[in-house]
Design an enzyme around this catalytic site. Sequence first.
Site, PDB file in Angstrom:
ATOM      1  N   ASP A   1       0.849  -1.187   0.000  1.00 10.98           N
ATOM      2  CA  ASP A   1       0.000   0.000   0.000  1.00 10.98           C
ATOM      3  C   ASP A   1       0.885   1.238   0.000  1.00 10.98           C
ATOM      4  OD1 ASP A   1      -2.343  -1.384   0.056  1.00 10.98           O
ATOM      5  OD2 ASP A   1      -2.636  -1.249   2.216  1.00 10.98           O
TER       6      ASP A   1
ATOM      7  N   ASP B   1      -4.579  -2.772   5.116  1.00  9.22           N
ATOM      8  CA  ASP B   1      -5.058  -2.229   6.382  1.00  9.22           C
ATOM      9  C   ASP B   1      -6.577  -2.271   6.523  1.00  9.22           C
ATOM     10  OD1 ASP B   1      -5.728  -0.265   4.576  1.00  9.22           O
ATOM     11  OD2 ASP B   1      -4.196   1.142   5.249  1.00  9.22           O
TER      12      ASP B   1
ATOM     13  N   ASP C   1      -9.189  -5.440   2.372  1.00  4.34           N
ATOM     14  CA  ASP C   1      -7.901  -6.051   2.026  1.00  4.34           C
ATOM     15  C   ASP C   1      -7.819  -7.496   2.517  1.00  4.34           C
ATOM     16  OD1 ASP C   1      -6.756  -3.851   0.732  1.00  4.34           O
ATOM     17  OD2 ASP C   1      -6.124  -2.960   2.624  1.00  4.34           O
TER      18      ASP C   1
END
Length: 1021
Positions: free
Chosen positions: A423, A721, A725
């Site tokens: 990310d 997070d 996900d």
Amino acid sequence: MKQATLVLNATRRFRYTLNLEGKEEARNVPSKRVRASTQVIRAVQRFREAGARATNESPPPNGFGVGPRKLHNLIEGQELNFLQQLGGVSSIAKSLRSNLEDGLNEDVDDMILRKEHFGENNYPRKHRKNFFVFVWEAAKDTTLIILMFCAAVSLITGMTSKDEGITEGWYDGTSITIAILIVVFVTAISDYKQSLEFEVLNNEKKNINVQVVRMGRTIKVSIFDLVVGDVVSLNIGDQVPADGLLIKGHSLSIDESSLTGESEPVPKDSMHPFLLSGCKVADGYGLMLVTGVGLNTEWGQIMAAITEDTGEETPLQVRLNGTATFIGKVGLVVAALVFVVLFIRYFTDEYSKSKKANEVASSLSQIFAIAVVIVVIAVPEGLPLAVTLTLAYSMRKMMEDKSLVRHLSACETMGSATIICSDKTGTLTLNEMTVVRTWVAGVFRETKDIRMFHDNVTGILIEGIAQNCTGMVSSLKGKDPEVSGSATEKALLTWGLQIGMDFKSVRSQSTIYQMEAFNSIKKRAGIALILSNGDARVHWKGAAEVILDLCNTYLDEEGRVVRLNNEKVREVISEMAANSLRCIAFAYQNLNNTLLPNTEEHKATWKIPDKELTIIAIVGIKDPCRPGVAEAVSKCKVAGVKVCMVTGDNLITAISIARECGIYTGDGLAIEGSEFRNYNNEEMLKSLKNLQVLARSLPSDKLLLVQKLKENNEVVAVTGDGTNDAPALHEADIGLAMGIAGTEVAKESSDVIILDDNFLSVVKMVRWGRSVYANVQKFIQFQLTVNVAALGINFVASVSNGNVPLKTVQMLWINLIMDTLGALALATEPPTDDLMQKPSIGLRDPLVTNLMWRNILGQASFQLTVLLTLYYKGIDLLRLDGTKDRKDILRDTIIFNTFVFCQLFNEINARKPEDFNIFTGMLKNHMFICVTVLSAIFQVIMVEFLNKFAKTTKLSWKYWLFSIGIGFLSLPIGYLLKLINVPKKPFITTHKVKRKRRSREDPNPCQQYSNEQLDIEQPTD
């Protein structure tokens, strides 16, 4: 029947290898046990409460208007009538001396009082096994039991022998017994210490941070510090930390499958306000009043009733168990041959000299003991121990490096990672967002310079900032306002304060009618308000280009609604994005309140209007790259690990930040998720070679990327997070959840939690993963060398003349050096920088490489040559004097001493199987130095002071120098061996390590939610 393979070495020697397919099925057991326990506990509780309702409840604690029993009955029964009898949520809050707006105060005495009267938010756990349980488990080792039997026979026959008698006959049996006890206690101490380390790490996993409102401020506290009366903030992906009542919420639905087995999320509102501890927030957000904690909740009673099974085996342990099985079988064959040869020789040579029963029994027990000890030496029980030790050591050190390992296998697999899908927000960047550029009412302005606009512009904009958010602004007397919420919300609210927003005042001027939480598919959040004058207004905010597509007008400086030129606004967005700014747009629409639904039924299906909106502003938010990220990415590339940024941001913004981080290069590929998902399979696999940035990606895009990378034989590590996900984290070979920004659903789907959300910690994790593998290989090289040499000399000597130079106690001591002590020394080597200068460890790579075979066979050949020469020619070469028995025991002691020092010096060689400089960093490894020095000291004691115990004799200084000198030769020989080139193709191949398997029955936390529900989360990336 257990489907397993018997391996020599139970907790250590005779153990069952892991049935991986069976373990997949076993993963279902905990959730079934939880649900079964739930039904039992509920039945018992309701039976009790049926009578409790009819009796007077015990009076509430002093100072409180309601007691724990009544609150527990309220949540357990979930009866709205009972709640109304108690006066509703507000009345219960008053009874608990809590404020629904400001929460509790932070008075320590008040917190202690609440814990005394209502309990702590914890539950009793099963007491850990004490040290003597580990002693008992170590003593149950089959080979040690056999040796104990041999020791008993030797003790009885020795003491009844006329030659030795009671005064000396007890030496042999007692010596073996003491040696066995030493092995047992050293093994038990090692296992006990490891269990303590794993217990600390397991407790850390349970320590969840919860957002609570105290003294009007939103703060984070440990779940264990939660008390009855606390006001808790719930967001998507959170775990409900205690039993409680909903104060207020929007689109809140709770997954209660962990308690009820019901797969569909349960909506929560004023008609259904009961919240159960241990459940997950599937959608929306809300505030809850805590009414029950710890054992006063169903979840606490269930957790106290069941026992957690932490007996996890890793793929590397399974492979080593297979290796141990093979070596053990070889040892059994050698031991059997030695026993047969010695047995035949005894009855052909020695039996005729003395046929007394006790002497025959003594001789046969000694022969049998020698054969058993050969098995002890042969079976490399230190292999699984080395993995356990290095895992325990590595996990503890990883915690210091901000990585909390949830699944042991991740420690190993991370060393094989070939690509990291990371990310952007909070991982590659600092997640410290600030509004640095603003486009308001059609013009660029300084971030604080918009007060000169028409009141209509500033008023509507501030209303949209304050109401359309999940963050909070707390104002304390004499202090600056405190802003809480996600990083994006905090940046926007801080900007709102800078332009004159009074958060509480703005919120009090309108009422929230309907709210739509941030949706990672639509990438926007909306809210419908009822204004103080009775009118209605809608606010939307989200990704700038997404909001722009919903707008056809904009608000100018005079507060007039003007036709919008979309292309010009797109240029504004592109300009901000090119400067690595995240672009957020605000839009609104006035509504006729007659269009709002009149009933709750219609309201539940009503959608907030999102067409023909009026755009008010676009802000550019700066989130700086983390210091050291570019260097960490560079290290990954050198180590053969690719890094790919996967983000929901604009493509231009993503490329700009990826270039700044060193991820994006000129020849790399940067595409949007929509383009990637529309590729056919061939195009998709082809794009993976150069893919460096995947922007505007959906959760399904990240999952698809992971699947295709695995299909392309990559070992994939993924960071995440949000709740959405979870599927990608679960599917990846290594799922890395963020500890600060991550939701509980994401954390439960992960293998590792990165506590500081830092990409540098991810790279350190790769380094530690490679260190685990390297340490195990070092120990394998050391132990196999000892095995080959010890088996070789005892076998050759027994076959040739019916005797063995290494006696029972001596071999037990050697076994201790090469197993437990050797594992301690080599398995705790810290990682070195050179690990990140080598390619990734392939899943098909053999455990024992060609370089290791070269070192093992070379050192074993040297040791066998020296020891056999000493055995057959040592008396003449060393010119030993005395009687035959004196010369034999002196020769055997020199052989024993030389053998041990060969192992101690070869242990130094094993530290660096490939490097010429084997002393690098040795002094920094205090465990290695301590183990080596203590082993040498105990060897001196064995030879000089424990002669009858160890069947040795004292040596003069010249024989000590000789033994140490021969052992020292292992170092130059190791250097010369490294000059020999070996082919790259493995001599012996091993089975491929099994990767994460996903089955339909796998209780994956993300499977609790539908695709639509998984696509909803707070804006983070």
